[in-house]
Design a protein around this motif. Structure first.
Motif, PDB file in Angstrom:
ATOM      1  N   UNK B 166      -1.894  -5.263   6.567  1.00 13.99           N
ATOM      2  CA  UNK B 166      -0.516  -4.945   6.149  1.00 13.99           C
ATOM      3  C   UNK B 166      -0.451  -5.032   4.617  1.00 13.99           C
ATOM      4  N   UNK B 167       0.245  -4.060   4.001  1.00 11.67           N
ATOM      5  CA  UNK B 167       0.408  -4.077   2.550  1.00 11.67           C
ATOM      6  C   UNK B 167       1.135  -5.359   2.152  1.00 11.67           C
ATOM      7  N   UNK B 214      -7.614  -2.014   2.989  1.00 11.67           N
ATOM      8  CA  UNK B 214      -7.573  -1.511   1.616  1.00 11.67           C
ATOM      9  C   UNK B 214      -7.217  -2.604   0.618  1.00 11.67           C
ATOM     10  N   UNK B 215      -7.554  -2.367  -0.637  1.00  9.81           N
ATOM     11  CA  UNK B 215      -7.097  -3.194  -1.760  1.00  9.81           C
ATOM     12  C   UNK B 215      -5.576  -3.386  -1.644  1.00  9.81           C
TER      13      UNK B 215
END
Lengths: 261, 261
Positions: B166-167, B214-215
């Protein structure tokens, strides 16, 4: 009233039979529970019944057949001694009240601890929503409704509700607060019109005491832990043990920790 | 993918064995459930296990011994025919995959339908929080943790979790949304550090597929419905029937209606 600092401390006195009275407020902030002990051959149906009717029958803990420690909510407790007063029913008839059930215990008995409205009443009080029956020093009024429980095996019957009058402008707040506590009956099941749920005379509760409803207040109805007891008694099992009214099991769990997440 | 307008419609096709594949998205918005069928002598312990471990094992419905209709979530369903593909385990070993279990059915079998993460994934998607394994067309990654379940009777074992990256700025929102759905695993049980819950290599899930993190994203872990299956298999009952992976039971309940109240 005497007060103890924890559920554990209160249970110690109760176990020694130094405290044999009612428990509201006895260890403030610690969750209290309804007790139902049944022979194993009824337990599966009853457990399914509770599962299907979580609002009136929210299970806080179960002990496997013959076990008397509710590991989830009070791992040092002994269910046979840690309630101030028990009621023993045989074939659906109340035969005695006792201070422990050591002599009645068998390997066949299954223990259910069921959530109780004391927990959400604390949350309401903390939010400065008054609880009328507490203010008037009475028992909460309870009513048999026309809302049938979802049946399971041999168990079926109507939902019993408790009623608290709430000031009109506080109703939404009361709903929001109690909806955070599904394990102790959760949000109300009806607001406003007693007749709609089969209650003919709000001044004549089926259990408990009548309370004052003031101008500008609305009767708010929550599913009640008396429901499972009523449903069981209807079946008249050879043996049922419950807590005596007001003499609850006090756990190690904090009321505040029972909010859903 | 084919789509049906309701759970009922999807079940009709499945019952006729016209649909024997996986079910995600098959009747969008209708709650899907994990199936576990067990002989009655295991059912009580398993039910207590689920009760004590509501995050990995949230029960949506139970059928009494011999009954095959889950009245609470799909009163017209027949659990023996309404799942596209079943797995049959004997003594803990997978012996066959079948499209119905009519020939295996006995009066002794108890059916459990257990909540599944599809429901909260819909809620996350509705809030525009992307679900990585759906984006990457993979199965969700699942991991065995060092978090022991609360044992019950003969059942015990570790919690299995599913992971969704999750972002960072959406983590709180993802927690808030899923916490509204305690009957389908609820809020995450861990955020951020796989090692803390005993996961050594996040790129090597114990079940399902690996997905990209992701980053700027955080791995978020939810209790997973594979937990009860793993716990049962450990005991090796003489017979267990489950759904085949991805081939779930589709109920009449709307995902949106499973939010707590």
């Amino acid at each position: 009233m005497v007060g103890f600092n924890s559920g554990k401390e209160a249970r110690k006195e109760i176990r020694a039979e130094k405290w044999t009275g009612i428990t509201p407020g006895l260890a403030y902030g610690y969750t209290q529970a309804n007790l139902v002990v049944l022979p194993a051959n009824y337990a599966m149906d009853f457990l399914i019944f509770c599962q299907r009717n979580p609002k009136p029958c929210p299970i806080l803990d179960i002990c496997e057949p013959g076990k008397f420690t509710p590991n989830m909510i009070a791992p040092t407790a002994d269910i046979r001694t840690d309630i101030p007063k028990y009621r023993v029913y045989r074939d659906g008839i109340l035969v005695e009240e006792v201070n422990n059930i050591l002599n009645l215990w068998t390997e066949d008995l299954v223990t259910f601890l069921i959530g109780c409205s004391f927990t959400f009443e604390k949350a309401l009080s903390d939010a400065e929503i008054g609880i009328r029956h507490i203010e008037e020093k009475r028992n909460v009024p309870m009513y048999i409704t026309n809302i049938e429980c979802n049946p399971a095996g041999i168990f079926n019957g109507p939902t019993v509700v408790s009623m608290r009058p709430i000031r009109k402008d506080l109703v939404e707040k009361a709903v929001a607060i109690t909806s955070r506590f599904p394990r102790v009956h959760g949000a109300p099941i009806h607001i406003g019109n007693p007749e709609e749920i089969g209650i003919k005379d709000i001044s004549k509760p089926d259990f408990g005491d009548s309370v004052t409803i003031n101008e500008g207040e609305v009767p708010v109805f929550w599913a009640c832990g008396v429901t499972p007891q009523a449903v069981i008694m209807h079946v008249k099992p050879e043996l049922v043990i419950t807590h005596a009214p007001g003499c609850m099991f006090i756990s190690d769990v904090l009321d505040d920790d029972l909010a859903t997440y």
